[in-house]
Design a protein around this motif. Structure first.
Motif, PDB file in Angstrom:
ATOM      1  N   ALA A 586      43.280  33.842  44.094  1.00  0.00           N
ATOM      2  CA  ALA A 586      42.708  34.062  42.760  1.00  0.00           C
ATOM      3  C   ALA A 586      41.611  35.130  42.805  1.00  0.00           C
ATOM      4  CB  ALA A 586      42.175  32.756  42.181  1.00  0.00           C
ATOM      5  N   LYS A 587      40.750  35.072  43.821  1.00  0.00           N
ATOM      6  CA  LYS A 587      39.660  36.041  43.891  1.00  0.00           C
ATOM      7  C   LYS A 587      40.206  37.463  43.967  1.00  0.00           C
ATOM      8  CE  LYS A 587      37.031  36.411  47.620  1.00  0.00           C
ATOM      9  NZ  LYS A 587      35.914  36.320  48.612  1.00  0.00           N
ATOM     10  N   GLU A 588      41.189  37.669  44.800  1.00  0.00           N
ATOM     11  CA  GLU A 588      41.772  38.999  44.934  1.00  0.00           C
ATOM     12  C   GLU A 588      42.469  39.425  43.644  1.00  0.00           C
ATOM     13  OE1 GLU A 588      42.030  36.524  47.114  1.00  0.00           O
ATOM     14  OE2 GLU A 588      40.671  37.376  48.622  1.00  0.00           O
ATOM     15  N   ARG A 589      43.108  38.478  42.985  1.00  0.00           N
ATOM     16  CA  ARG A 589      43.814  38.773  41.729  1.00  0.00           C
ATOM     17  C   ARG A 589      42.836  39.265  40.661  1.00  0.00           C
ATOM     18  NH1 ARG A 589      46.850  34.097  38.080  1.00  0.00           N
ATOM     19  NH2 ARG A 589      47.495  35.457  36.346  1.00  0.00           N
ATOM     20  N   PHE A 590      41.684  38.630  40.581  1.00  0.00           N
ATOM     21  CA  PHE A 590      40.749  38.972  39.516  1.00  0.00           C
ATOM     22  C   PHE A 590      39.857  40.169  39.864  1.00  0.00           C
ATOM     23  CE2 PHE A 590      41.118  34.216  38.614  1.00  0.00           C
ATOM     24  CZ  PHE A 590      42.128  34.412  37.676  1.00  0.00           C
ATOM     25  N   LEU A 591      39.579  40.372  41.156  1.00  0.00           N
ATOM     26  CA  LEU A 591      38.645  41.431  41.547  1.00  0.00           C
ATOM     27  C   LEU A 591      39.314  42.689  42.074  1.00  0.00           C
ATOM     28  CD1 LEU A 591      35.837  39.399  43.390  1.00  0.00           C
ATOM     29  CD2 LEU A 591      36.046  39.942  40.963  1.00  0.00           C
ATOM     30  N   GLY A 592      40.538  42.536  42.557  1.00  0.00           N
ATOM     31  CA  GLY A 592      41.206  43.667  43.201  1.00  0.00           C
ATOM     32  C   GLY A 592      41.262  44.914  42.357  1.00  0.00           C
ATOM     33  N   ASN A 593      41.032  46.077  42.982  1.00  0.00           N
ATOM     34  CA  ASN A 593      41.037  47.375  42.323  1.00  0.00           C
ATOM     35  C   ASN A 593      39.875  47.577  41.349  1.00  0.00           C
ATOM     36  OD1 ASN A 593      43.474  48.025  43.653  1.00  0.00           O
ATOM     37  ND2 ASN A 593      44.656  47.025  42.023  1.00  0.00           N
ATOM     38  N   VAL A 594      38.987  46.588  41.290  1.00  0.00           N
ATOM     39  CA  VAL A 594      37.780  46.745  40.472  1.00  0.00           C
ATOM     40  C   VAL A 594      36.564  46.791  41.396  1.00  0.00           C
ATOM     41  CG1 VAL A 594      36.344  45.785  38.634  1.00  0.00           C
ATOM     42  CG2 VAL A 594      38.827  45.533  38.525  1.00  0.00           C
ATOM     43  N   VAL A 595      36.432  45.760  42.229  1.00  0.00           N
ATOM     44  CA  VAL A 595      35.419  45.730  43.282  1.00  0.00           C
ATOM     45  C   VAL A 595      36.100  45.188  44.532  1.00  0.00           C
ATOM     46  CG1 VAL A 595      33.457  45.421  41.707  1.00  0.00           C
ATOM     47  CG2 VAL A 595      34.655  43.409  42.623  1.00  0.00           C
ATOM     48  N   ASN A 596      35.418  45.275  45.652  1.00  0.00           N
ATOM     49  CA  ASN A 596      35.967  44.746  46.891  1.00  0.00           C
ATOM     50  C   ASN A 596      35.827  43.228  46.908  1.00  0.00           C
ATOM     51  OD1 ASN A 596      36.733  44.064  49.463  1.00  0.00           O
ATOM     52  ND2 ASN A 596      35.363  45.507  50.495  1.00  0.00           N
ATOM     53  N   PRO A 597      36.946  42.482  46.899  1.00  0.00           N
ATOM     54  CA  PRO A 597      36.856  41.025  46.881  1.00  0.00           C
ATOM     55  C   PRO A 597      36.071  40.457  48.059  1.00  0.00           C
ATOM     56  CG  PRO A 597      39.083  41.733  46.362  1.00  0.00           C
ATOM     57  CD  PRO A 597      38.346  42.953  46.821  1.00  0.00           C
ATOM     58  N   ASP A 598      36.070  41.155  49.177  1.00  0.00           N
ATOM     59  CA  ASP A 598      35.372  40.648  50.364  1.00  0.00           C
ATOM     60  C   ASP A 598      33.855  40.654  50.181  1.00  0.00           C
ATOM     61  OD1 ASP A 598      37.780  40.269  51.618  1.00  0.00           O
ATOM     62  OD2 ASP A 598      37.739  42.215  52.647  1.00  0.00           O
TER      63      ASP A 598
END
Length: 999
Positions: A586-598
């Motif tokens: 979910a974190k990667e889905r919502f943050l990906g390509n916007v900010v670095n999920p890590d």
């Protein structure tokens, strides 16, 4: 009368010539069996939907609907069990509001709703898991949430049918549920507004914490019950705080400094009812304006913790009480001197556990000692022990001093257990898993006694916060939580304000019923802390936000505020519900390509369910076609406990996102008690279940109980009370039955215009016009008790005991006369008003009444409006005149009752009294009327003057006297009046009026 005429009259059957009432309307209601039939019929003909279509179909010249919108927004009940009597009271009041406003000409809409998230449901699933030997932590979170959703859905279905059985109308096919995907999306969206406007923050402060449920609680989730607690008086030794290796030159010290040094090794005594907080003590505070003294022990009993020579600092007002608790009488101590609080400046205190073997230095630091405004000398010792991690006042004191980092501890775990590595007490529980007293208090008390830190101990019974759901005690515990700041300036559009300021100003724009509700919520809003939004549970809407790794909560970039991320989240929630937050990746889905999920952590707490229910205006009023244009409800209506619950959270939430209150009117009801005024409790066995009342009496009797009571206060219910309500119901039912019988063949050809009617009928129309204004005004003020009392009094006193009593003769015995046609016209007008005025209260009975006259397919009283009542029916001069007529009638009927009781006569028709009237105006009025018909006598004479000595009078009706006389003539075989002309007409044995009627 001649013998032949008498014999003919006896043989003639005149009963068949009478206009006796004809109706199939039963005297016995049989409500429990018959009410479901009407429910089924309403569903078949779609009453609620037809009313909506009716509203949409009618528009004015401007193209806008003729019927003004009126919306009651439903405070959602919790979907976790059968209805109790409070539910029945609540929903019936709401239903009366909705129905009455519909019938007053509004487009009155009602969307029922349910609160579906939260701990009670989660707790039920956990109980089932434990029963089945399953571990919640080993079950995938969305599988667990699916179980919760299924549980809530089941109870929504059960409660919906139970509410419908009470006759509650509404859009039952499309209720709102906080667990619907769209609702979960909007709740998250509303939370994000707090995220984006800067009022959301993470803080670590004391909150009410349930160790049993392992979550933070809001004030609205807490109730207060008596609890027996340990109480202890603890000694803190006074230290100067000076370097102990430096020996001062006493000759250089001032008198003040000497007095201060005199306090060294004395003890400051504190009192607490929470011994478990002692390991977290960081300070002791005093009151700057309290009178203190230094007390020395001069003697002691054998069993006493005080020692001779000990010196104690105590507030003078509490010294005797404190030393008495230590078993010291007034001969065993002396007061050495006054102690000015200026002497306390610079002093420090040592914790009673300081320097103990095995303590590993945990309590060796000196404790802060300073003044605080919240200290009093009316309870305790005049000193307050401070554990800022477990007390809000202490927390705020050290927060304002910027000293929180020095005084906050993390000694207590989520389970209410001391951390394992805490010396002496690690692993002990404040409360056990069932919410009962744990072993921590005893461990702390025993250790303090062992090291000489106690002066006294005892127990106290006091009011203590408990979880509303688990019923277990709660504790104050410092823990990281998410808050909405209510004193931070924020913006909604171009408008800038703080939530508290705007909420207080909005409260005064709302109409409160009763008015005391305003003061209650206002004072709560003035004093409330920041809103704790987070809960450490699984079943709910998550706090849809991310925190930056390595950043501090005070850093500007700690919270990710990104519109694109927010849009992704709400889009997912709309399609999949809040479960999307917990899916893998979910974190990667919502943050990906916007900010670095890590770079970010995903917050996994859920929102306070009061935020859920406080947001319902957003997805029910704002987003639905049957909502409101401005997103504001006309009415919120709940119990008085919701001033700290739903009214409160709705106001906070709406002000924080829109800048205004979500309601125009707030109506509150009290609690339902048993017949003795006691709170209902399963353990006492005094609960009353709505289902049983409905099975015994019918829902209408339960609804009538609601209407009869002053719901704004606490109300009582019990068998005898319900019997009284049922009796009132029967009397009203008989009134309606009488009208139906007399109107059985009424047609428009029988109608008489008011101007042509006799005075008596015009007086009834006047009363109807008065009552129409009163009924509408009281319904508009949500005063159903006033509506019922006004209508019931009119029906029983003005109609049954007066008008019907008088006109029964004309209705039964007259032929096609003006009097009879006028009476039936009035009965028709009465019927349409009484049946509709009472329809919002007696929904089933008035439907039965209506269908008895209008049985056509699709017919329903609930499709009607209150009839327009012409203002020109009002006739105050006539009403005043008839007030005198009714008073004179009372004297006559009272005089005849004396004769009937003495068995002089058997019925009033045997009398022909002489009525003496002193007032000429009243006398002329009575002479102009058929006063014998009004008094139900065969004949009557009106005479001027006060009447002879011995005439019957009533003190409350001066100027009217009655002398009894028997009626002269024979008894009419048809109408039973005794008249001189009986037997002299074509029809044998009857009077002239009856002869015409028979002909």
């Amino acid at each position: 009368m001649c013998a032949d005429t008498t014999e003919t009259a006896e043989k003639h059957d005149y009963k068949s010539t009478l206009n006796l009432p004809k109706t199939d309307f039963p005297m016995r209601a049989g409500l429990p069996k018959r009410e479901p039939e009407w429910l089924k019929r309403w569903e078949e003909i779609g009453v609620y939907d037809r009313l909506r279509e009716k509203a949409l179909a009618r528009t004015g010249e401007d193209g806008k609907p003729v019927r003004e919108s009126f919306v009651l927004h439903d405070g959602p009940p919790y979907a976790n069990g059968n209805l109790h009597i409070g539910h029945a009271l609540n929903k019936t009041i709401k239903d009366i509001i909705v129905r009455s406003h519909q019938m007053m000409g509004f487009d009155s809409r009602y969307v029922p709703g349910w609160d579906c998230h939260g701990l009670p449901i989660e707790w039920k699933i956990e109980e089932q898991y434990r029963k089945d030997g399953k571990n919640k932590d080993e079950v995938p979170i969305n599988a667990f949430r699916a179980e919760c959703r299924k549980f809530a859905d089941h109870w929504v279905g059960v409660q919906r049918e139970e509410f419908k059985r009470l006759g509650v109308t509404g859009n039952w096919g499309e209720p709102y549920l906080t667990m619907d995907f769209h609702a979960e999306r909007v709740i998250a969206e509303e939370f994000m507004k707090f995220l984006m406007n800067g009022t959301l923050y993470q803080g670590s402060k004391p909150v009410m914490w349930s160790p049993v449920e392992q979550t933070a609680l809001a004030e609205a989730e807490v109730e207060y019950h008596d609890k027996e607690s340990f109480t202890i008086w603890v000694k803190f030794r006074v230290e100067t705080g000076d370097d102990p290796t430096v020996v001062p030159d006493l000759s250089t010290l001032t008198e003040a400094e000497m007095r201060r040094r005199e306090l060294m090794n004395a003890y400051v005594v504190i009192w607490t009812t929470t011994p478990w907080t002692m390991p977290s003590n960081k300070a002791v505070v005093y009151g700057s304006d309290i009178s203190y003294g230094l007390y020395e022990i001069t003697g002691r009993p054998e069993d006493c913790w005080a020692r001779i020579g000990d010196r104690y600092l105590l507030a003078d007002n509490m010294a005797a009480d404190v030393l008495g608790r230590a078993r010291l009488d007034e001969t065993m101590y002396r007061r050495l001197r006054d102690v000015d609080t200026a002497e306390f400046e610079g002093l420090r205190l040592s914790h009673p556990l300081s320097g103990q073997d095995g303590a590993e230095g945990e309590w060796d630091d000196l404790r802060d000692f300073r003044a605080a405004e919240f200290v009093t000398d009316t309870e305790g010792t005049g000193f307050v022990h401070c554990a800022p991690s477990h007390g809000m006042e202490e927390y705020e004191l050290y927060r304002d001093l910027n000293m929180l980092q020095e005084v906050i501890t993390y000694n207590v775990t989520d389970e209410g257990m001391f951390r394992e590595d805490l010396p002496f007490f690690g692993g002990t529980y404040i409360l056990n898993r069932k919410g009962k007293e744990g072993d921590a208090n005893a461990a702390v008390i025993n250790k303090l006694a062992e090291v000489g830190g106690l002066l006294a101990r005892g127990k106290i019974k006091h009011s203590y916060p408990h979880s509303w759901r688990s019923k277990a005690p709660v504790i104050y515990r410092n823990t990281p939580q998410w808050f909405a700041a209510i004193d931070k300036e924020m913006a909604v559009g171009a408008d800038r304000f703080t939530i508290r300021e705007r909420a207080l100003s909005e409260i005064d724009k709302v109409n409160w019923t009763p008015k005391s509700g305003r003061n209650r919520l206002y004072s709560m809003m003035q004093a409330r802390p920041d809103w704790v939004l987070s809960r450490q549970r699984a079943w709910g809407v998550p706090l849809t936000c991310f925190t930056k790794k390595g950043a501090l909560p005070t850093d500007d970039d700690f919270l990710l505020r990104n519109e694109e991320v927010n849009a992704r989240i709400v889009e997912a929630f709309e399609a999949e519900g809040a479960d999307a937050w917990y899916e893998e990746g979910a974190k990667e889905r919502f943050l990906g390509n916007v900010v670095n999920p890590d770079d970010y952590d995903q917050v996994m707490d859920i929102l306070d369910v009061w935020f859920d229910s406080g947001s319902t205006h957003a997805f029910t009023l704002r987003d639905r076609a049957d909502g409101t244009e401005d997103g504001i409800a006309d009415v919120y209506m709940e119990g008085t406990d919701q001033h700290r619950g739903w009214f409160h959270s709705s106001l906070l939430q709406s002000v924080g996102t829109t800048g205004h209150a979500p309601y125009r009117n707030v109506v509150t009801h009290g609690f339902t008690l048993d017949a003795k005024g006691m709170k209902m409790s399963k353990s006492i066995g005094n609960t009353i279940v709505p289902e049983k009342i409905v099975q015994q009496y019918g829902a209408d009797v339960l609804r009538l109980w609601v209407a009869q009571t002053d719901y704004t206060a606490d109300q009582r219910i019990g068998d005898e009370i319900l019997k009284g309500v049922a009796d009132s119901y029967r009397r009203l039912r008989n009134t309606m039955r009488y009208m139906l019988g007399s109107l059985s063949d009424f047609t428009e050809a029988d109608r008489v215009q008011p101007a042509e009617m006799p005075e008596l009928e015009r007086w009834v129309l006047h009363r109807l016009a008065e009552l129409d204004q009163e009924v509408r005004a009281r319904y508009a003020r949500f005063d159903f008790q006033g509506v019922w009392q006004a209508v019931f009094t009119f029906a029983t006193l003005d109609l049954s005991a007066f008008y019907f009593d008088i006109r029964k003769d004309a209705l039964y015995c007259d032929g096609d006369t003006l009097a009879r046609r006028s009476a039936r016209t009035v009965l028709d007008l009465l019927f349409h008003r009484l049946s509709t005025w009472l329809a919002p209260i007696l929904v089933f009975t008035m439907e039965e009444v209506w269908l008895d006259r209008f049985p056509e397919p699709g017919s329903s009283v609930h499709l009607q409006d209150f009839p327009d009542t012409p203002r020109d029916w009002l006739a105050p001069d006539l009403a005043e005149r008839w007030s005198g007529v009714r008073a004179a009638r009372r004297v006559v009927t009272a005089a005849l009752e004396v004769e009937r009781t003495g068995k002089v006569i058997g019925a009033s028709l045997e009398a022909a009294p002489v009525v003496y009237v002193s007032d000429d105006t009243l006398r002329l009025t009575l002479e102009a009327l058929p006063f014998e018909d009004i008094c139900i006598t065969s004949q009557i004479s009106i005479a001027a003057g006060a009447g002879p000595e011995g005439a019957f009078t009533l003190p409350e009706v001066p100027g009217v006297a009655v002398v009894f006389a028997r009626a002269e003539g024979e008894k009419c075989a048809r109408c039973w009046k005794i008249l001189p002309d009986v037997g002299s007409h074509a029809a044998p044995g009857v009077c002239g009026r009856c002869d015409s009627a028979v002909a």
